[in-house]
Write an enzyme that holds these catalytic residues in place. Structure first.
Site, PDB file in Angstrom:
ATOM      1  N   PHE A 139       0.817  -1.228   0.000  1.00 53.70           N
ATOM      2  CA  PHE A 139       0.000   0.000   0.000  1.00 53.70           C
ATOM      3  C   PHE A 139       0.846   1.272   0.000  1.00 53.70           C
ATOM      4  CE2 PHE A 139      -2.489  -3.401   1.923  1.00 53.70           C
ATOM      5  CZ  PHE A 139      -3.665  -3.333   1.188  1.00 53.70           C
ATOM      6  N   CYS A 248      -0.202   3.002 -10.613  1.00 50.28           N
ATOM      7  CA  CYS A 248      -1.170   2.120  -9.945  1.00 50.28           C
ATOM      8  C   CYS A 248      -2.632   2.449 -10.262  1.00 50.28           C
ATOM      9  CB  CYS A 248      -0.949   2.155  -8.443  1.00 50.28           C
ATOM     10  SG  CYS A 248       0.620   1.408  -7.975  1.00 50.28           S
TER      11      CYS A 248
END
Ligand code: NAD
Length: 404
Positions: A139, A248
């Site tokens: 993350f 991303c």
């Protein structure tokens, strides 16, 4: 521990660097031999604040290689290879190829997949290689990746093999982050659902920004501030502008949208998020042309090229998309970015000031801190498409209707 990291991009490099600081030794592998040569010289192949310092500080703990057999005596291995977009769907070729190599060279070592992969990938890996991987999605945010990893807000560990899961839990124990121990599929989907939600917040505020432009006195920055003070909403990812880019969000929103449609439960909200994001550059350039005239034959300075501040990453950068669209509309584009110094087909200026003074119009396209102090004047038209400069110092900004 002796830990292997396969794929030395933003995720692999940061994982290795942070784990070296926990006195683990790291066998770092990439098939890109140029990257390995750079690393062997003690240089980081990417720009990320703090990375080169960690590589230097813990030099003796790293081994860099392109040879998979060097991983054979590791106690755990992370796979962090790329999972790019291929025609709107995820391309898992690099993951499967890395797993085939690990099947030969490290068949019984616990392996965690850090790459972002669609639900069902761990199962597919098992069908192809007989290896039951742990799913440990990442993350981190580029630009603050080291801190994000050390102070992780959660560690997600998915899989069927509890012993392997426990090894990876132990590796990340130093972060003190809450652990979600779950199945591979849930772990894989937590990553996509998180990115899709954040991307949706951005597209939402961008749509509100368009609305503000039509309302006399409307100002999206004030709206976002008012919304963000509500703890249930929070102020993050509520910045109107050019939309989301990077390696991303664009590919992940697209991948989960096509995956969900394929299995018969389309995420229509995410599809709309993608559509709104795809229209940001065109919408903002149309608006500038309405106010300052056609771009044809104008010299335009683009301030910022990276997809966001504090990184050199140009992948799916909105700033880069903007330069290409400006050229398509006939503008002569030059640019300045504090870190990105090489870009094909445009002139790179040595400073923001020189870029601005040699142009008919300047556009802030990346939210670099050092652009916050720039100002428009009689000779400089300055458009802020990231909403970072005091409005009075700009000629035009996002989400503002000044016809009150
Ligand atoms: P990257 O493209 O920067 O790096 C990937 C590396 O993998 C490259 O150096 C490439 O040479 C190497 N590679 C490809 N195939 C290989 C193989 N078979 N064996 C060994 N090395 C191989 O990618 P990244 O940005 O670090 O992202 C990696 C994964 O992590 C992706 O799935 C991405 O979606 C995910 N992720 C990225 C970020 C981010 O901010 N960049 C954040 C969270 C998750």
């Amino acid at each position: 521990m002796k830990i292997g990291v396969v794929g030395l991009g933003y995720v692999g490099m940061i994982t290795a660097a942070v784990l070296s600081d926990q006195t683990n030794s790291l066998i770092c592998l990439d098939i890109d031999e140029t990257k390995i040569k750079t690393l062997k010289k003690g240089k980081a192949p990417i720009f990320e604040p703090g990375l080169e310092e960690l590589l230097t500080k813990n030099q003796s703990l790293f081994k860099f290689t392109s040879d998979y057999s060097a991983l054979s005596d590791c106690e755990a291995i992370f796979v962090a290879v790329a999972t790019p977009d291929r025609m709107g769907e995820i391309n898992l070729d690099y993951v499967f190829s890395a797993m085939e190599s690990l099947k030969v060279n490290a068949p019984s070592i616990p392996i965690a997949v850090k790459s972002t992969v669609i639900p069902g990938t761990a199962d597919e890996i098992f069908k192809r290689t007989g290896i039951r991987v742990v799913s440990n999605p990442e993350f981190l945010r580029e630009g603050s990746a080291i801190e994000d990893t050390i102070k992780a807000e959660r560690v997600v560990i998915g899989g069927k093999n509890q012993q392997a899961k426990d090894i990876f839990k132990k590796i990340w124990e130093f972060t003190n982050a809450p652990v979600i121990d779950t199945s591979n599929e849930n772990a894989e989907l937590i990553k996509y659902a998180s990115n899709a939600f954040l991307a949706t917040k951005i597209s939402f505020i961008n749509e509100v920004s368009d609305l503000c432009e039509k309302i006399p006195g409307g100002d999206v920055n004030v709206i976002a501030e008012g919304m963000g003070l509500d703890k249930r909403i929070a102020p993050y990812f509520l910045k109107a502008g050019l939309g989301y880019g990077g390696s991303c969000f664009p590919k992940d929103t697209q991948a989960i949208a096509s995956y969900s449609r394929k299995i018969g439960s389309p995420l229509t909200l995410v599809e709309t998020t993608v559509k709104i994001n795809n229209e940001r550059v065109g919408h903002n350039l149309d608006r500038i042309e309405e106010k300052f005239g056609s771009f044809n034959n104008k010299s335009v300075c683009v301030l910022g090229l990276a997809f966001k501040d504090n990184t050199d990453d140009l992948r799916s950068s909105k700033a880069w998309e903007l330069t290409l669209e400006l050229q398509r509309r006939g503008a002569k584009v030059s640019a300045f970015d504090p870190i990105v110094k090489n870009a094909t087909s445009i002139k790179i200026e040595p400073s923001a000031e020189s870029c601005m003074s040699n142009s008919d119009l300047s556009i802030v396209a990346t939210e670099w801190e050092e652009f916050k102090g720039l100002t428009a004047n009689e000779r400089v038209i300055l458009v802020d498409l990231r909403g970072i400069i005091k409005q009075d110092n700009t000629s035009m900004t996002v989400g503002l209707n000044d016809k009150s």
